[in-house]
Every structure is written in structure tokens, then in C-alpha cells.
Design an enzyme around this catalytic site. Structure first.
Site, PDB file in Angstrom:
ATOM      1  CG  ASP A 129      -1.842  -1.103   1.130  1.00 29.96           C
ATOM      2  OD1 ASP A 129      -1.839  -2.099   0.367  1.00 29.96           O
ATOM      3  OD2 ASP A 129      -2.844  -0.971   2.018  1.00 29.96           O
TER       4      ASP A 129
ATOM      5  CD  GLU B 183      -0.888  -6.374   9.137  1.00 30.79           C
ATOM      6  OE1 GLU B 183      -1.001  -5.793  10.170  1.00 30.79           O
ATOM      7  OE2 GLU B 183      -1.484  -5.732   8.108  1.00 30.79           O
TER       8      GLU B 183
END
Ligand code: 2M8
Length: 442
Positions: free
Chosen positions: A169, A411
Site C-alpha cells: 500500500d 502481520e
């Protein structure tokens, strides 16, 4: 020390906890929908012990395929309170969107054909063949959509309309390209008044996770705004490519697509089908076109700005991803392997950082601007194996497994200390742990 089987059991428990009906969320609190490339990674893990569930995971993605062939990057859980829920993505604005399910309006790295082929391989042979027979037309339509709607110059490189499509992103090349585009006056004023900072209190990710580990609020507002512009164009790729200035031929996405093209070809061969001639041609072109992204001066690949046709020479882990494509020549691969081994760039204690250590962007905590991610390590391990760098692949495999065992199912991780950040109990970390732990590199 617990042995690998104990960790595999724990990884399976993470995947069970994140299961929601026919799919696995990346993390049930922070990411309560289905994401395209997450589910492909999840399918790799599941295929090791529950291939039927891996098939269901993939079928659920394909069930949300748009009439034009696109597979959306998010399939939405209508009941989850989340900033990127159905009210943000009214997918019905496009006549191509399915009616029975709500989705986002863009796609994500196209690992689908690879994940489907791997799943079929782990199913009992007859079941595997049926699974491929059912999925093949949909996979084919997806690859056709990518080349028909996203390769307007027909040069073999697919254009992305948003950084969410590349999955990295806030990766520096994307952010740098975005920052070169002037903001409309209202948005510039909004930033000037620091009004964007108010929103951070309402983001559910920054309520659960320290904000400095997440996408910055300024970047988040800019990404939301760019997605809204695409929404205004009814998620029509042609219109967006005509109007937008933030268009990138992304090196990670195109590298994955090339590998997936090869998987699609293998699926067609298993089924005794021939790929359509025009698609075949574009697939061949793609393997040559990736060379246009090579920069001889710095010895690495870069994404390219679609408008200016200039390489965005901002180093990031994306520069290494052509290893995964399997189509670059041995000298280029050697260049990338040397780069990956450089202690000042990509070789801290827990490689591979998402941006090199000597980059001004590097921050060990900050999302796609420094941390080590299990999915990137998995892609690079596969790439190293493809080119016969078995020692390097084993090293990366081991470091990734140890990093997860010592720090948890996070993550992302600090490349310096291995400490975990972002969401805990993250599905692709667990799934790829299982796949990597079972991978016999030799
Ligand atoms: C992140 O992206 C989503 C938007 O798609 C988000 O910021 O909420 C990225 O890390 C992406 O690669 C990933 O697929 C997604 C879900 O894990 O989260």
C-alpha cells in the site's frame, strides 16, 4: 524448544480462528473481509493439510468474479464495521459487479492460477481435475481481463490504478509518484489545517495498533481519495486510465502475473485445452516486457510511471520480485541475489526488509516502509529456488521460520530485532509458516 509440528498446529489454530464461513479473513478484527492475495497465500498453507478447504477458499474468490472477468481484491463481509466496507465500495456502481455479493472495485496481485494449480495438486487426483475444470474458465477470464483492460498499449505490462492493487500500500515508489500529483485545493487546505489528523481516532486499525506502525494518516486520506476517484468512474479501467495521473506498471504485480500465466498454461495443458492465441501472444510479450523495467545503472528492476514512461527509481523490495517471475535471465537473477545479500541493504538479522536499510524511508515499524513480511519472503524463497540458489533459499526459509517462532504470528516484523508488529494472529503468516516448514529445498 517446541518442534515444528507444534508450531504447525498453532498456525492451523490461527487459520481456524480467522475462518468465516467459506473464507479466511487476514485477521478477524483488523481485516474482517476476504482479500484476494491473502486468500491465495492462505490456500498454500491449507493445501498442506486440508486441500478441500483451500479449494473452498479459492472458489469463494471466484464466486465474486465480475462479469468482465475481474476478480476483486476484497469480498466484503456486510456486517463488519470497517472503514473499507460496503458503503465505501458501492460495487453496484459498475454494471459488471456481481449482484449476490458486495466487493471492492479493484484487484490485487494475481496469484490465483498458481494457488489453484497447487491446490489441485494436493487434492486426490480425480477431485483435483474436477476442481481445475471448474476453475479454469474463470481463471482464463481473469487473465484475459488483465490484458484486455489493463494493458492498453498491448505491450505486455499491466497498469495498476491504485497502490492497493499492488498490495504494498504505502511502498515508497507508489507514495513518491502520488506525492508528485498536486492535490485539489480542498484537499490541500484539509492537510494544511491538519484536519486529516482528526480521522486517525476513528480508524479501527489505529485504535488497536500503535499508529506509527500503520499507514500514516496523510497517506491513508490520499489513498482513500484516489479510490473515491476510481469509484466516481464506476470502476471502469478504460476511463480511469484515460483520466488518472497515478498509474503504474508495477514490477511486483507483473512478476507475479508472469508466473501465474505459466500456471494457467499448465492448467490448460492438464485439461487438454489450448489458451486463446491472443492471450498466448500477450503472455509471451509480458516475459520480454519485464526487461523494460530493468535499470542497468543501479542493477535492479523498478516499477514504471505509465504516463511519463519513466522508471520510478526508488528502491524497495519490489525491485527483487522479478526473481519470482522465473522469466528473467541468469545474469539478472545473479544481480538481484547479490543485491539481496548486501548487508547495508537487504540483509539485516531478519531479512528481507520491505525497503533497503539505507533508504531514507526505512523505518523498522512502519507498514510497507521497512518491516519484513512473511509473504514477501515466501515469494523470494520461491524465486531463489527457481533460479537454483538453494543455499540462499534455505537461509531465507530458516530465518523466516525462526522469526515467526520466536516472535509470534504477526502481520510484519522488525528486520533488525525480529519483533512482531501490526495485527497478531495474521493468516498469511500462519499459512506460509506451514508451507515453508514443509518445503523441502534440498
Ligand atoms: C493491506 O491492505 C488493505 C487494503 O487493501 C488495508 O490497508 O486495509 C495490505 O497489506 C494488503 O497487501 C493486504 O492484502 C491487506 C489485507 O491483509 O492489508
Amino acid at each position: 524448544m517446541e518442534d515444528t509440528n507444534e508450531y504447525i498446529k498453532k498456525a492451523q489454530a490461527v487459520l481456524d480462528a480467522n475462518q468465516l464461513g467459506n473464507y479466511t479473513t487476514p485477521n478477524s478484527q483488523i481485516y474482517p473481509h476476504q482479500w484476494l492475495w491473502d486468500s491465495c497465500f492462505v490456500a498454500y498453507g491449507l493445501a498442506e493439510y486440508q486441500p478441500q478447504r483451500a479449494a473452498t477458499e479459492i472458489n469463494n474468490l471466484l464466486d465474486a468474479q465480475w462479469a468482465n472477468g475481474m476478480v476483486p481484491h476484497m469480498i466484503l463481509n456486510p456486517t463488519a464495521p470497517h472503514w473499507l466496507g460496503p458503503s465505501f465500495w458501492p460495487s453496484q456502481r459498475s454494471s459488471a459487479a456481481p449482484k449476490h455479493v458486495q466487493t471492492s472495485g479493484m484487484t490485487q496481485p494475481p496469484l490465483l492460477s498458481l494457488a489453484a494449480l497447487n491446490t489441485a495438486d494436493k487434492l486426490p487426483p480425480a477431485e483435483g481435475k474436477i476442481f481445475l475444470k471448474q476453475t479454469y474458465p474463470k481463471l482464463l477470464a481473469y487473465h484475459q481481463w488483465l490484458y484486455r483492460e489493463r494493458d492498453p498499449l498491448q505491450n505486455g505490462l499491466v497498469v495498476l490504478v491504485h497502490s492497493w492493487e499492488c498490495g504494498l500500500d504505502n511502498s515508497p515508489p507508489w507514495i513518491e509518484a502520488l506525492n508528485k500529483i498536486p492535490n485539489p485545493l480542498w484537499l490541500a487546505t484539509f492537510f494544511k489545517l491538519k484536519a486529516d489528523k482528526i480521522g486517525i481516532k476513528f480508524r479501527h486499525d489505529t485504535q488497536a495498533i500503535p499508529p506509527h506502525q500503520r499507514l500514516s494518516q496523510t497517506d491513508a486520506v490520499k489513498l482513500l481519495y484516489r479510490a473515491i476517484l476510481f469509484r466516481k468512474n464506476r470502476y471502469d479501467s478504460k476511463t480511469q486510465i484515460k483520466k488518472s495521473r497515478w498509474l503504474i506498471e508495477d514490477v511486483t504485480f507483473n512478476s507475479i502475473l508472469i508466473a501465474a500465466n505459466r500456471a494457467l498454461f499448465d492448467i490448460a495443458t492438464i485439461l487438454g485445452e489450448d489458451l486463446p492465441a491472443d492471450l498466448n501472444l500477450r503472455m509471451q510479450k509480458a516475459e520480454q516486457a519485464i526487461e523494460e523495467l530493468w535499470d542497468g545503472d543501479t542493477g535492479q528492476y523498478y516499477s514504471r510511471n505509465f504516463r511519463s514512461k519513466k522508471l520510478i527509481k526508488t528502491p524497495s523490495i519490489a525491485s527483487l520480485m522479478p526473481l519470482f517471475s522465473g522469466c528473467i535471465d541468469k545474469d539478472r537473477a545473479q544481480n538481484l541475489v547479490s543485491l539481496m545479500g548486501s548487508a547495508t541493504k537487504y540483509r539485516p538479522a531478519f531479512p528481507v526488509p520491505s525497503v533497503p536499510l539505507d533508504s531514507p524511508y526505512f523505518d523498522q515499524h512502519h507498514y510497507w516502509q521497512g518491516p519484513t513480511w512473511a509473504n514477501a519472503n515466501w515469494l523470494l524463497t520461491q524465486g531463489l529456488i527457481r533460479y537454483g540458489y538453494l543455499k540462499e533459499a534455505s537461509y531465507l526459509q530458516n530465518q523466516t521460520l525462526r522469526m515467526i517462532e520466536q516472535n509470534g504470528w504477526f502481520e510484519y516484523f522488525s528486520p533488525l530485532s525480529g519483533k512482531g508488529y501490526g495485527a497478531n494472529n495474521f493468516s498469511w503468516t500462519a499459512a506460509l509458516y506451514i508451507h515453508l516448514a514443509r518445503l523441502n529445498i534440498g
